[in-house]
Design a protein around this motif. Structure first.
Motif, PDB file in Angstrom:
ATOM      1  N   LYS A 213      -8.557 111.872   8.231  1.00 50.85           N
ATOM      2  CA  LYS A 213      -7.220 111.463   8.677  1.00 50.85           C
ATOM      3  C   LYS A 213      -6.359 111.106   7.460  1.00 50.85           C
ATOM      4  O   LYS A 213      -5.212 111.534   7.349  1.00 50.85           O
ATOM      5  N   THR A 214      -6.967 110.342   6.532  1.00 51.71           N
ATOM      6  CA  THR A 214      -6.220 109.943   5.334  1.00 51.71           C
ATOM      7  C   THR A 214      -5.832 111.176   4.526  1.00 51.71           C
ATOM      8  O   THR A 214      -4.711 111.274   4.022  1.00 51.71           O
ATOM      9  N   GLN A 216      -5.308 114.082   5.627  1.00 51.80           N
ATOM     10  CA  GLN A 216      -4.213 114.795   6.292  1.00 51.80           C
ATOM     11  C   GLN A 216      -2.858 114.203   5.921  1.00 51.80           C
ATOM     12  O   GLN A 216      -1.866 114.918   5.802  1.00 51.80           O
ATOM     13  N   GLU A 217      -2.851 112.880   5.718  1.00 52.42           N
ATOM     14  CA  GLU A 217      -1.612 112.216   5.282  1.00 52.42           C
ATOM     15  C   GLU A 217      -1.151 112.803   3.951  1.00 52.42           C
ATOM     16  O   GLU A 217       0.027 113.068   3.753  1.00 52.42           O
ATOM     17  N   GLU A 219      -1.831 115.698   2.815  1.00 55.42           N
ATOM     18  CA  GLU A 219      -1.349 117.060   3.058  1.00 55.42           C
ATOM     19  C   GLU A 219       0.118 117.032   3.486  1.00 55.42           C
ATOM     20  O   GLU A 219       0.896 117.907   3.134  1.00 55.42           O
ATOM     21  N   LYS A 220       0.451 115.973   4.245  1.00 54.52           N
ATOM     22  CA  LYS A 220       1.843 115.865   4.707  1.00 54.52           C
ATOM     23  C   LYS A 220       2.773 115.419   3.587  1.00 54.52           C
ATOM     24  O   LYS A 220       3.985 115.379   3.763  1.00 54.52           O
ATOM     25  N   GLY A 221       2.197 115.016   2.444  1.00 55.74           N
ATOM     26  CA  GLY A 221       3.039 114.625   1.311  1.00 55.74           C
ATOM     27  C   GLY A 221       3.117 113.128   1.129  1.00 55.74           C
ATOM     28  O   GLY A 221       3.840 112.634   0.277  1.00 55.74           O
ATOM     29  N   ASN A 222       2.356 112.379   1.929  1.00 59.30           N
ATOM     30  CA  ASN A 222       2.362 110.928   1.762  1.00 59.30           C
ATOM     31  C   ASN A 222       1.200 110.526   0.854  1.00 59.30           C
ATOM     32  O   ASN A 222       0.048 110.479   1.276  1.00 59.30           O
ATOM     33  N   TYR A 223       1.543 110.266  -0.406  1.00 55.11           N
ATOM     34  CA  TYR A 223       0.467 109.975  -1.365  1.00 55.11           C
ATOM     35  C   TYR A 223       0.126 108.495  -1.425  1.00 55.11           C
ATOM     36  O   TYR A 223      -0.786 108.088  -2.107  1.00 55.11           O
TER      37      TYR A 223
END
Ligand code: ADP
Length: 478
Positions: A213-214, A216-217, A219-223
């Motif tokens: 899940k982390t 995937q974050e 991947e969405k661009g939330n580093y």
């Protein structure tokens, strides 16, 4: 139940669950086999062995004083029937009633058959499993040749035989009880295994689910995420590595942003100057030679600055593209340095830089010549950029016991200790206000570091604020 049906069959959770349940089922199967299928067999062979042993012992006691006592003891202790009969199947022991006793379950012929072939030598005894036709119960029948009747004090010329019988019955009842018990135990265990393993596998897979899940974050661009640890050592290590990687990624992204901001600013300033000075020449100073030359000089300086910037960027992409290929060959660090210093000669002459090269001992090394020359060039170029007002740059090559130390020393403002770790990072640019404004990208030292690490050469910097810096690398020729 819905979540059970929706479960991904390739998931680690499902696999865990499957293996747990299979394991439980396997244990139950083994239990069933041992308790039900083989118990009968084990029990029978155990019982037969026991009777054979008793029979053999009694036979060996025949003729001795305590023969009868032995028989009585066994009969009582083991609850078995022990008899001695003669050739005519007349009962001699336990009570000498001199009557022919054929057990109710056999006719005389069948009964006699058991005794045929017995003798004093090899065929001393035989064991049979017989079925009682009335009670439908299995029994063990042991018959053995004892010896001549004379040994028991009976002068008639007769042979005596030992007959031991015991019912095999109890095992069937035991199996029946076990079977009923096992059915209940198996059902309970299976249901328990099914549910327990479902929850265990869910728990085992939880950290992995959270990590994914982390991820995937990211991947969405939330580093700005953290991989949680606190489960198992392997997961903790993975979390630590991923957190470090995310930190690195965040830093690189931040630096890249800074670089783009810096580079666009650095590109824009000289371009604006070039453009406005070009316009000035066109509109105003075109016919005034003195002014025109001054303006042209500014244009040339700004173009030089642009070249430095673009070169750095090119060097980086070149270095990154070639980092994997290192071509080793022997070359002389002294020659390379002299060649590079020639490129700085104009600067030395025009801007008054004072370069000095001191070489002690042999300076041949084995390395990728063009890459090491890039290192030397970058080190000298930094020293030029950051050295103090005396514009001194000293290069020392010292060979002690075949260990060659290459140093580039300047007299600038030095580096703040808090920055020492960061200066080697990609895009990092120091905060210090140096003697002269320096156009740079923060890539020079990163390129140096990458090349030296590829060669496995030790490197570093010693810097004293206000006094200057000493950048070095060491080649061990041993
Ligand atoms: P750039 O020189 O383009 O900024 P570098 O990677 O070569 O990039 O250097 C990174 C930083 O390290 C510089 O911005 C500067 O602050 C510091 N640095 C490098 N060399 C020297 C030096 N010889 N003296 C003082 N500071 C230095």
């Amino acid at each position: 139940m819905k979540s059970l049906l929706n479960i991904d069959k390739n998931s680690i959770q499902f696999k865990f669950w499957k293996y747990f349940v299979s394991f439980a089922a396997l244990i139950l199967i083994i239990l069933w086999l041992i308790q039900i299928v083989f118990l009968n067999y084990f029990y029978k062979s155990m019982k037969i062995n026991q009777i054979n042993k008793i029979g053999d012992t009694i036979i060996s006691e025949y003729g001795k004083d305590n023969f009868q006592e032995t028989m009585i003891n066994y009969a009582f202790q083991k609850g078995i029937s022990i008899q001695v009969v003669n050739n005519d199947r007349k009962l001699i022991f336990p009570i000498n009633i001199a009557a022919t006793v054929i057990p109710s379950k056999f006719n005389a012929e069948d009964y006699n058959e058991f005794f045929s072939g017995l003798d004093e030598k090899e065929n001393r005894s035989k064991t049979y499993i017989i079925k009682d036709p009335i009670q439908e119960e299995n029994s063990i029948l042991f018959v053995g040749y004892l010896g001549k009747s004379i040994s028991l004090g009976n002068p008639e010329n007769n042979d005596y035989f030992l007959v031991i019988t015991t019912p095999l019955g109890p095992v069937d009842t035991t199996i029946e009880i076990l079977k009923n018990q096992l059915i209940i135990v198996s059902l309970l265990s299976l249901v328990l295994a099914l549910f327990l393993s479902y929850f265990i596998s869910k728990r085992l897979a939880k950290p992995l689910r959270e990590m994914s899940k982390t991820a995937q974050e990211i991947e969405k661009g939330n580093y700005n995420v953290e991989f949680k640890d606190g489960y198992y050592s392997e997961i903790n290590n993975l979390a630590k590595t991923l957190n470090a990687a995310t930190d690195e990624l965040t830093k690189t992204i931040e630096m890249r942003k800074d670089l783009i901001a810096n580079v666009s600013h650095d590109l824009k300033t000289p371009l604006t100057v070039i453009k406005s000075y070009g316009e000035m020449i066109r509109d105003i100073s075109g016919n005034n030679e003195v002014q025109r030359n001054k303006h042209l000089e500014t244009i040339i300086t700004e173009a030089d600055n642009l070249t430095i910037l673009v070169n750095d960027l090119l060097d980086l992409s070149k270095a990154e593209a070639n980092l994997e290929q290192v071509e080793f060959s022997p070359f002389d660090l002294k020659d390379s340095t002299e060649k590079i210093l020639n490129r700085f000669k104009l600067k030395a002459d025009v801007d008054g830089y004072d370069f000095s090269l001191k070489v002690h001992g042999d300076s041949y090394i084995l390395g990728d010549k063009s890459k090491i020359e890039q290192v030397i060039y970058n080190l000298i170029s930094n020293a030029v950029n950051y050295t103090g007002d005396d514009k001194k740059v000293n290069i020392n090559i010292t060979n002690i016991n075949n260990i060659i130390k290459y140093e580039v020393v300047d007299t600038g403002k030095g580096i703040n200790p808090s920055e020492l770790d960061q200066i080697w990072n990609r895009y990092y640019r120091g905060k210090n206000n140096h003697a002269r404004p320096v156009i740079g990208t923060g890539l020079g030292l990163y390129i140096i570091k990458s090349i030296l690490e590829m060669h496995n050469f030790e490197y570093g910097v010693k810097s004293v604020e206000g006094k200057g810096s000493n950048f070095y690398f060491i080649v061990d020729n041993n």
